[in-house]
Design a protein around this motif. Structure first.
Motif, PDB file in Angstrom:
ATOM      1  N   ALA A  11      17.352 -23.406  44.598  1.00 41.75           N
ATOM      2  CA  ALA A  11      15.275 -23.049  44.188  1.00 41.75           C
ATOM      3  C   ALA A  11      15.321 -24.840  43.835  1.00 41.75           C
ATOM      4  CB  ALA A  11      15.316 -22.109  43.110  1.00 41.75           C
ATOM      5  N   HIS A  12      16.578 -25.182  43.223  1.00 43.31           N
ATOM      6  CA  HIS A  12      15.985 -27.079  42.352  1.00 43.31           C
ATOM      7  C   HIS A  12      14.913 -27.732  43.278  1.00 43.31           C
ATOM      8  CE1 HIS A  12      17.022 -30.736  39.946  1.00 43.31           C
ATOM      9  NE2 HIS A  12      16.716 -30.369  39.592  1.00 43.31           N
ATOM     10  N   LEU A  13      15.841 -27.069  44.618  1.00 38.70           N
ATOM     11  CA  LEU A  13      15.309 -28.673  45.961  1.00 38.70           C
ATOM     12  C   LEU A  13      13.827 -28.515  46.598  1.00 38.70           C
ATOM     13  CD1 LEU A  13      16.937 -30.386  47.647  1.00 38.70           C
ATOM     14  CD2 LEU A  13      17.396 -29.151  49.352  1.00 38.70           C
ATOM     15  N   ILE A  14      13.868 -26.863  46.222  1.00 37.34           N
ATOM     16  CA  ILE A  14      12.662 -26.384  47.229  1.00 37.34           C
ATOM     17  C   ILE A  14      11.274 -26.522  46.056  1.00 37.34           C
ATOM     18  CG2 ILE A  14      10.984 -24.308  47.795  1.00 37.34           C
ATOM     19  CD1 ILE A  14      13.264 -25.842  49.868  1.00 37.34           C
ATOM     20  N   LEU A  15      11.823 -26.383  44.201  1.00 34.15           N
ATOM     21  CA  LEU A  15      10.624 -26.926  43.764  1.00 34.15           C
ATOM     22  C   LEU A  15      10.265 -28.659  43.713  1.00 34.15           C
ATOM     23  CD1 LEU A  15       9.736 -25.844  40.231  1.00 34.15           C
ATOM     24  CD2 LEU A  15      11.254 -26.472  39.703  1.00 34.15           C
ATOM     25  N   HIS A  16      10.638 -29.161  43.693  1.00 28.21           N
ATOM     26  CA  HIS A  16      11.059 -31.182  43.576  1.00 28.21           C
ATOM     27  C   HIS A  16      10.721 -31.240  44.475  1.00 28.21           C
ATOM     28  CE1 HIS A  16      13.295 -30.285  39.945  1.00 28.21           C
ATOM     29  NE2 HIS A  16      12.841 -31.526  39.085  1.00 28.21           N
ATOM     30  N   LYS A  51       4.503 -16.817  36.967  1.00 27.97           N
ATOM     31  CA  LYS A  51       3.822 -16.979  38.994  1.00 27.97           C
ATOM     32  C   LYS A  51       3.651 -17.446  39.780  1.00 27.97           C
ATOM     33  CE  LYS A  51       0.255 -12.916  37.023  1.00 27.97           C
ATOM     34  NZ  LYS A  51      -1.428 -13.040  37.031  1.00 27.97           N
ATOM     35  N   ARG A  52       3.903 -18.755  39.411  1.00 32.47           N
ATOM     36  CA  ARG A  52       4.174 -19.887  40.886  1.00 32.47           C
ATOM     37  C   ARG A  52       5.351 -19.775  40.396  1.00 32.47           C
ATOM     38  NH1 ARG A  52       1.161 -25.347  39.593  1.00 32.47           N
ATOM     39  NH2 ARG A  52       1.904 -25.341  41.950  1.00 32.47           N
ATOM     40  N   LEU A  53       6.533 -20.240  39.338  1.00 35.43           N
ATOM     41  CA  LEU A  53       7.121 -20.239  39.494  1.00 35.43           C
ATOM     42  C   LEU A  53       8.449 -18.701  39.943  1.00 35.43           C
ATOM     43  CD1 LEU A  53      10.389 -21.768  38.895  1.00 35.43           C
ATOM     44  CD2 LEU A  53      10.374 -20.200  36.449  1.00 35.43           C
ATOM     45  N   GLY A  54       8.012 -17.885  40.638  1.00 34.35           N
ATOM     46  CA  GLY A  54       8.573 -17.015  40.746  1.00 34.35           C
ATOM     47  C   GLY A  54       8.299 -16.797  42.759  1.00 34.35           C
ATOM     48  N   ASP A  55       6.956 -17.226  42.800  1.00 36.28           N
ATOM     49  CA  ASP A  55       6.515 -17.650  44.513  1.00 36.28           C
ATOM     50  C   ASP A  55       7.187 -19.224  44.616  1.00 36.28           C
ATOM     51  OD1 ASP A  55       4.572 -16.030  44.520  1.00 36.28           O
ATOM     52  OD2 ASP A  55       3.032 -17.387  43.718  1.00 36.28           O
ATOM     53  N   VAL A  56       8.060 -20.194  44.332  1.00 36.08           N
ATOM     54  CA  VAL A  56       9.240 -20.862  44.522  1.00 36.08           C
ATOM     55  C   VAL A  56      10.358 -20.573  45.188  1.00 36.08           C
ATOM     56  CG1 VAL A  56      10.402 -22.643  44.221  1.00 36.08           C
ATOM     57  CG2 VAL A  56       7.693 -22.689  43.285  1.00 36.08           C
ATOM     58  N   ILE A  57      10.467 -19.720  43.808  1.00 28.81           N
ATOM     59  CA  ILE A  57      12.306 -19.197  44.256  1.00 28.81           C
ATOM     60  C   ILE A  57      11.705 -18.285  45.556  1.00 28.81           C
ATOM     61  CG2 ILE A  57      13.508 -17.573  43.187  1.00 28.81           C
ATOM     62  CD1 ILE A  57      12.488 -17.726  40.234  1.00 28.81           C
ATOM     63  N   ALA A  58      10.647 -17.511  46.053  1.00 27.98           N
ATOM     64  CA  ALA A  58      10.760 -16.484  47.157  1.00 27.98           C
ATOM     65  C   ALA A  58      10.268 -17.719  48.069  1.00 27.98           C
ATOM     66  CB  ALA A  58       9.031 -15.940  47.151  1.00 27.98           C
ATOM     67  N   GLU A  59       9.225 -18.806  47.845  1.00 24.01           N
ATOM     68  CA  GLU A  59       9.826 -19.242  49.326  1.00 24.01           C
ATOM     69  C   GLU A  59      11.183 -19.957  49.375  1.00 24.01           C
ATOM     70  OE1 GLU A  59       7.821 -24.362  49.652  1.00 24.01           O
ATOM     71  OE2 GLU A  59       7.044 -23.621  47.821  1.00 24.01           O
ATOM     72  N   THR A  60      12.429 -20.526  48.432  1.00 24.23           N
ATOM     73  CA  THR A  60      13.602 -20.798  48.470  1.00 24.23           C
ATOM     74  C   THR A  60      13.993 -19.552  49.167  1.00 24.23           C
ATOM     75  OG1 THR A  60      13.217 -22.098  46.227  1.00 24.23           O
ATOM     76  CG2 THR A  60      15.379 -22.185  47.371  1.00 24.23           C
ATOM     77  N   ALA A  61      14.601 -18.146  49.689  1.00 20.25           N
ATOM     78  CA  ALA A  61      14.702 -17.509  49.798  1.00 20.25           C
ATOM     79  C   ALA A  61      14.472 -17.154  51.122  1.00 20.25           C
ATOM     80  CB  ALA A  61      14.779 -15.483  49.000  1.00 20.25           C
ATOM     81  N   ARG A  62      12.515 -17.531  51.414  1.00  9.50           N
ATOM     82  CA  ARG A  62      12.183 -17.420  53.141  1.00  9.50           C
ATOM     83  C   ARG A  62      13.037 -18.658  53.705  1.00  9.50           C
ATOM     84  NH1 ARG A  62       9.964 -12.698  52.377  1.00  9.50           N
ATOM     85  NH2 ARG A  62       8.027 -12.768  49.982  1.00  9.50           N
ATOM     86  N   ARG A  63      12.203 -19.766  52.879  1.00  4.81           N
ATOM     87  CA  ARG A  63      13.174 -20.665  53.721  1.00  4.81           C
ATOM     88  C   ARG A  63      14.611 -21.098  54.094  1.00  4.81           C
ATOM     89  NH1 ARG A  63      15.209 -24.105  55.638  1.00  4.81           N
ATOM     90  NH2 ARG A  63      15.055 -26.882  55.350  1.00  4.81           N
TER      91      ARG A  63
END
Length: 356
Positions: A20-25, A38-50
């Motif tokens: 998640a740190h990699l995708i967040l940054h 909400k945005r943090l949750g979306d980034v964590i979801a983005e990480t999972a899908r990535r």
């Protein structure tokens, strides 16, 4: 959740970084996202899908509980990062800085970062319903090591049989362990209420830097039991009470007996560091627990470790773990941190083991 859920993921060949740190940054306003659940949750979801992973693994930020505890103790914000408590001293130049008792802090207010983390869990639970919402916390022993200047000596002295009544430094360590456990329990309950179905409990300081292997063998791991295992059993009981799974992480250097005892917690997943030979540890861990790890993510930034090296490590680890028959998910020894200027280098290593 049923442990078969994680075993099935292992059987299907799931592999994933703690990324998640990699995708967040990769987001320009990453600092703002940390405070927007909400945005943090979306980034964590983005990480999972990535990484094609159904586990919504959050940021492994182990500073939040210390921040909350010290704010509750009235420590000024600009002192929190470097602040350490101190027991009474014979020197008048060093006045004591004593923590309160856990009973003196009945409620620990969540910090803005903690609230955003809880909101992110809720966001995943309500919006990204195909993903498993996961929480994150530090373990009480690791938290204690961040709160005193020298945690090594009192832990060693306690292992010799000296008690808190005899030694102020031991009394300080044990008071902070109780206080830290109280703070973490508060945060765990908040994450559970937010919708977490599993919690990643990180206890990286439970390692040979703090626990002498010779002393542990001589004392049947008495101080390791008291300072690490007993609090962790209470954590496991709290999670079980709420039907929330334990994911246990310790990337420190361990003995085989330490691994065996940690495995006896029966976590859904156990995540171990790069110093461990996971194919040997498989004999120490119940088959109901999935083993996760342990590619050297701390070195992914270094060009000397090539993507080809990482892919070869991944293939070797997969082959050796298959031979054990133990449920296994290929992943990283710790979280994958984004390093400015090395983002592409790091991602190439992640992609290499994902494809291996």
């Amino acid at each position: 959740m049923n442990n078969n859920y994680y075993t099935d993921l292992a059987i299907k060949g799931l592999r994933a970084p703690v990324g998640a740190h990699l995708i967040l940054h990769a987001h320009a306003d990453h600092d703002a996202i940390l405070l927007d659940g909400k945005r943090l949750g979306d980034v964590i979801a983005e990480t999972a899908r990535r990484f094609n992973c159904p586990l919504a693994i959050p940021l492994m930020d182990l500073t939040l509980e210390k921040d909350a505890l010290l704010r509750a103790c009235g420590v000024p914000e600009d002192e929190i990062e470097s602040y350490h408590f101190a027991p009474p001293s014979t020197s008048m130049e060093n006045p004591p800085k004593l923590p309160p008792l856990a009973t003196e802090l009945p409620g620990i207010p969540l910090t803005p970062r903690m609230r955003a983390t809880c909101d992110a869990i809720t966001r995943i639970a309500q919006t990204h319903t195909d993903l498993l919402p996961i929480g994150m916390c530090i373990g009480p022993f690791s938290l204690m090591t961040k709160l005193v200047t020298d945690p090594i000596m009192p832990v060693f002295l306690a292992g010799t049989g000296i008690t808190a009544g005899d030694e102020p430094d031991i009394a300080m360590v044990e008071r902070l362990l109780a206080l830290g456990e109280h703070v973490i329990h508060e945060y765990l309950r908040a994450q559970i209420a937010a919708g977490a179905k599993a919690i990643f409990v990180c206890e990286p300081a439970a390692n040979l830097v703090y626990f002498s292997p010779k002393q542990q063998e001589e004392t049947n791991y008495a101080v390791f039991e008291k300072y690490v295992m007993e609090p962790m059993r209470r954590f496991a009981a709290l999670l079980a009470e709420h039907d929330v799974d334990l994911i246990f992480h310790d990337c420190g250097e361990l003995t085989g007996e330490m691994v065996r005892r940690l495995g006896a917690l029966n976590p859904a997943i156990i995540s171990l560091g790069g110093s461990r030979k996971l194919w040997e540890d498989a004999a120490l861990i119940p088959k109901t627990t999935v083993i996760y790890g342990n590619l050297p993510s701390k070195n992914f930034y270094a060009p000397q470790l090539t993507a080809e090296n990482v892919a070869a490590m991944a293939r070797e680890l997969l082959e050796k773990m298959r031979a054990t028959g133990h449920p296994f998910i290929l992943g990283t020894e710790c979280d994958v941190l984004s390093v400015p200027g090395s983002e592409a280098e790091i991602m190439s290593k992640v992609d290499a083991f994902m494809r291996a």
